[in-house]
Structure formats: structure tokens, C-alpha cells
Design a protein around this motif. Sequence first.
Motif, mmCIF file in Angstrom:
data_model
loop_
_atom_site.group_PDB
_atom_site.id
_atom_site.type_symbol
_atom_site.label_atom_id
_atom_site.label_comp_id
_atom_site.label_asym_id
_atom_site.label_seq_id
_atom_site.Cartn_x
_atom_site.Cartn_y
_atom_site.Cartn_z
ATOM 1 N N SER A 145 0.827 -1.209 0.000
ATOM 2 C CA SER A 145 0.000 0.000 0.000
ATOM 3 C C SER A 145 0.860 1.258 0.000
ATOM 4 O O SER A 145 0.530 2.245 -0.669
ATOM 5 N N ILE A 146 1.965 1.227 0.743
ATOM 6 C CA ILE A 146 2.869 2.378 0.778
ATOM 7 C C ILE A 146 3.490 2.597 -0.598
ATOM 8 O O ILE A 146 3.528 3.715 -1.117
ATOM 9 N N LEU A 147 3.978 1.519 -1.203
ATOM 10 C CA LEU A 147 4.614 1.623 -2.511
ATOM 11 C C LEU A 147 3.612 2.088 -3.566
ATOM 12 O O LEU A 147 3.955 2.875 -4.458
ATOM 13 N N GLY A 148 2.366 1.592 -3.470
ATOM 14 C CA GLY A 148 1.340 2.019 -4.416
ATOM 15 C C GLY A 148 1.046 3.505 -4.313
ATOM 16 O O GLY A 148 0.867 4.191 -5.322
ATOM 17 N N GLU A 149 0.987 4.002 -3.082
ATOM 18 C CA GLU A 149 0.737 5.427 -2.887
ATOM 19 C C GLU A 149 1.892 6.264 -3.427
ATOM 20 O O GLU A 149 1.688 7.299 -4.072
ATOM 21 N N LEU A 150 3.118 5.831 -3.156
ATOM 22 C CA LEU A 150 4.279 6.559 -3.661
ATOM 23 C C LEU A 150 4.297 6.577 -5.185
ATOM 24 O O LEU A 150 4.570 7.611 -5.807
ATOM 25 N N GLU A 151 4.007 5.435 -5.791
ATOM 26 C CA GLU A 151 3.990 5.386 -7.257
ATOM 27 C C GLU A 151 2.937 6.332 -7.817
ATOM 28 O O GLU A 151 3.186 7.065 -8.788
ATOM 29 N N ALA A 162 8.782 7.091 -11.064
ATOM 30 C CA ALA A 162 7.584 6.281 -10.820
ATOM 31 C C ALA A 162 7.752 4.836 -11.283
ATOM 32 O O ALA A 162 7.330 3.906 -10.572
ATOM 33 N N PRO A 163 8.381 4.572 -12.425
ATOM 34 C CA PRO A 163 8.546 3.188 -12.844
ATOM 35 C C PRO A 163 9.386 2.340 -11.899
ATOM 36 O O PRO A 163 9.247 1.112 -11.886
ATOM 37 N N VAL A 164 10.257 2.966 -11.113
ATOM 38 C CA VAL A 164 11.033 2.189 -10.140
ATOM 39 C C VAL A 164 10.091 1.593 -9.098
ATOM 40 O O VAL A 164 10.224 0.429 -8.709
ATOM 41 N N LEU A 165 9.116 2.383 -8.662
ATOM 42 C CA LEU A 165 8.132 1.865 -7.707
ATOM 43 C C LEU A 165 7.282 0.785 -8.352
ATOM 44 O O LEU A 165 6.948 -0.222 -7.716
ATOM 45 N N ALA A 166 6.934 0.973 -9.627
ATOM 46 C CA ALA A 166 6.174 -0.055 -10.343
ATOM 47 C C ALA A 166 6.984 -1.344 -10.430
ATOM 48 O O ALA A 166 6.432 -2.448 -10.288
ATOM 49 N N ALA A 167 8.290 -1.210 -10.646
ATOM 50 C CA ALA A 167 9.149 -2.387 -10.732
ATOM 51 C C ALA A 167 9.227 -3.114 -9.402
ATOM 52 O O ALA A 167 9.176 -4.345 -9.348
ATOM 53 N N ILE A 168 9.336 -2.370 -8.326
ATOM 54 C CA ILE A 168 9.392 -2.989 -6.996
ATOM 55 C C ILE A 168 8.104 -3.757 -6.724
ATOM 56 O O ILE A 168 8.123 -4.894 -6.248
ATOM 57 N N ARG A 169 6.968 -3.152 -7.059
ATOM 58 C CA ARG A 169 5.686 -3.812 -6.853
ATOM 59 C C ARG A 169 5.564 -5.064 -7.706
ATOM 60 O O ARG A 169 5.008 -6.077 -7.282
ATOM 61 N N ALA A 170 6.105 -5.003 -8.920
ATOM 62 C CA ALA A 170 6.038 -6.155 -9.807
ATOM 63 C C ALA A 170 6.875 -7.312 -9.273
ATOM 64 O O ALA A 170 6.453 -8.472 -9.312
ATOM 65 N N VAL A 171 8.069 -7.007 -8.770
ATOM 66 C CA VAL A 171 8.925 -8.051 -8.210
ATOM 67 C C VAL A 171 8.260 -8.694 -7.001
ATOM 68 O O VAL A 171 8.348 -9.895 -6.782
ATOM 69 N N ALA A 172 7.557 -7.870 -6.226
ATOM 70 C CA ALA A 172 6.871 -8.381 -5.035
ATOM 71 C C ALA A 172 5.681 -9.249 -5.399
ATOM 72 O O ALA A 172 5.180 -10.003 -4.570
ATOM 73 N N GLY A 173 5.210 -9.135 -6.635
ATOM 74 C CA GLY A 173 4.061 -9.916 -7.056
ATOM 75 C C GLY A 173 2.746 -9.331 -6.598
ATOM 76 O O GLY A 173 1.728 -10.029 -6.549
#
Length: 237
Positions: A145-151, A162-173
Amino acid sequence: MMAPEQGTIIFRALSALLTYPSAELCAAVPDIEAAITSQRHLPDTVVSELQPLLRELATLDLFELQERYVELFDRTRRLSLHLFEHVHGESRDRGQAMVDLASLYEKGGLELTANELPDYLPLFLEYLSTRPLEEARALLSETASILGELEARLRARNSIYAPVLAAIRAVAGTSLPLSTDEERPAGAPDDLAALDAEWEETAVTFGPDSGGMDGCSSDRLQTRLRAARRDARANAL
């Protein structure tokens, strides 16, 4: 410091992209790009979105890169890369959460320097790069939720970070939709400066049940981050 496992080197690459630009970081762009593209943990669309940031780090003047970074991440708490800023704000629970997280790092073999705060997202990713992939993903998913808000906030600024946050979320699944907290009711301030000025996160507090968690473990960290997610969802209702 422990070396990253083959499957989790992607966390170290993404960590580097979120750090304050330095000559060393700019020189390492080819290695970072190779780590991102070779691990195949990211969708091609996300890899493509990361290219503008990689190009800027490789080509722009270092002073300009640093100035942009400070203006983006140090100007407002809304874009802070310190996770517990979005969980506890200025409450005293933040101090204990820091101690717990630092202890988790220590047990995992990650040594902190005197000027590092444990909840700094690039440092958290550095720690995850030393853990087995499934463990790393489980811990990272608790920050969804934190990463989604930051993105969402970075995309509202058309930021190349912003894509770095998207990448982190993607790796997390994680597949949670992005936060829409940039959308405001009629009559509310609609410029980003006003939004930054009025923003304040609700601090998370832990009840009597938290007293049973002695010492520090990944379970305790997950409990704190899950509490933050519940708080964020309640505020959205």
C-alpha cells in the motif's frame, strides 16, 4: 555485508536507482541495466518504462540529477522514501519500529552506518537482496500500500522515478491498484504544492496484542506494515 543471491540481485539494482545520484551510481548504470534485464523478474513494459531514468543517470550533469532528486524526495513528506514516515509519522512508535528493523538487519548480516535510517526504502531493498527470494517477496509485499501510494504520487508529477516503484511492486508480485489519493473532493486544493502542505498521515498504534512479540523478527515487521495497510484502507473509506 552479505552478497545478494542470484534471484534477488534485482532488489539491489532497484535500490541503486532510488539512491541519491553520485558519480559511482552514474558509472554503474550499464551494470544496473544488465541486472534489470537479465533476471526476468519484470514485465517488458516495466523494463521499458525504466529506460528514461537509466538514460538520464547516464547522460545528464550530476549536479542537475542531484538537484532534481532533492527537489522530488526531500521537499515533502508525501514522497519520502522512509517507509515509517508513511506508517507512524512523528509518533513515538516510529522510534521502536526503527529499532526493530535495525535489529532485523543485524540478524540478517546487514550492517548499518551511523547516518543510515533503517526504514529508508533503498536500504530495505538492499537487505532484501541478501534474503531468499520468497522471503524477500513476502516482506516486500507487506509494503504494497505504501509503494502504491508513492507510485501514484510520482506519476501525478510525471516523474521518471515512478517506474522504479512499479518495478518494486512487480517483483513483489503485488497487483493492488494504484492509490487515487491525488483525487480530491470539490473545493479542495488542486495544485501539488497545496496538497503537500495539507498532507498528514495518521500514525499507527499497536494494542495490547503487540506486547506478545518479544525481540525482533520478520513477523513483527510484517505486523507493523500490515497495520499500516489497514490504516490506509480505513482512511480511504
